[in-house]
Design an enzyme around this catalytic site. Structure first.
Site: not given
Ligand code: APR
Length: 233
Positions: A55, A58, A88-89, A106, A172-174
């Protein structure tokens, strides 16, 4: 009160164009670090130095990066719509861009907290937390982040916010980490949903949504301008 309430749910992709890595993309943070070594309460008990190093790295990196065009587009949206960001960031790029309503699900990298009392939170900034830094209650300071296996205290407030959404914008979240991912099911039935993500979201729980398949920094400025001009659709 404006007529549209846009709730924006953001994840790591929101900050990717600022230079911060996502977690699950190729070369993402979880490809290079084991979650169980750096992001669980057990890891902090077992090897606090390693967790703090992760951390601290980061935090130091966060100080060197800037909000991107996507963050700024969400600030512009506030002039025309009620906007609430649920993120979530743990970075502070929404705030640094100027967004005024940001709920961190988070935690926040620029804060530290007691390792015994979760409510004993201090503003820390971008410097390292060193071994031996103590909270007011004498316990070791830890990052103010939610680790895997820990409760998400802000989730109830987030659910309440989603229930008043006229539009949900997911950026931008999976959507694989719960309870955050479940928020997409908490909006009213007639709430419109838009997804901004360059990835293939066909497996996403909101695959039915309008999908702008581009990076946030490219997609959001024109999407927000389109909504300002034509109304939120
Ligand atoms: N713009 C938009 N989306 C993007 C970009 C971009 N430039 N680059 C990548 N992505 C997308 C990817 O395609 C993916 O769907 O962002 C998403 C990132 O997903 P993850 O890496 O799984 O991140 P996130 O969903 O924020 O993770 C959730 O998991 O690890 C824990 O606590 C952590 O808050 C985090 C949580």
């Amino acid at each position: 009160m404006k007529k549209d309430h846009i709730v924006v749910l953001t994840g790591a992709g929101m900050s990717a164009e600022s230079g911060l890595k996502t977690f699950r993309d190729h070369d993402g943070l979880w490809e290079n670090h084991s979650v169980y070594d750096v992001a669980t309460p057990e890891a902090f008990q077992r090897d606090p130095d390693m967790v703090q190093r992760f951390y601290n790295m980061r935090r130091a990196q966060l100080e060197t990066v800037q909000p991107n065009a996507g963050h700024f587009a969400l600030v512009k949206a506030e002039r025309h719509f009620d906007v609430t960001i649920i993120t979530q960031n743990i970075d502070d790029l929404h705030e640094r861009a100027g967004s005024s309503n940001v709920l961190h699900l988070h935690g926040e990298l620029t804060k530290a907290r007691s390792s015994i009392q979760p409510d004993l939170i201090v503003n820390w900034g971008y410097g390292p937390i060193e071994n031996g830094d103590k909270a007011e209650d004498g316990s070791p300071l830890r990052p103010h982040v939610v680790w895997f296996g820990e409760p998400v205290p802000a989730i109830e407030q987030a659910v309440e916010i989603c229930r008043t959404a006229t539009h949900l914008l997911v950026v931008g979240t999976s959507l694989v980490v719960y309870p955050a991912a479940g928020l997409v099911h908490e909006t009213p039935q007639n709430c419109r949903v838009t997804l901004v993500d360059p990835g293939d979201m066909s497996e996403s729980p909101i695959a039915h949504a309008r999908h702008v398949q581009k990076p946030a920094g490219q997609a959001l400025p024109s999407l927000i301008d389109e909504w300002i001009l034509n109304g939120v659709v």
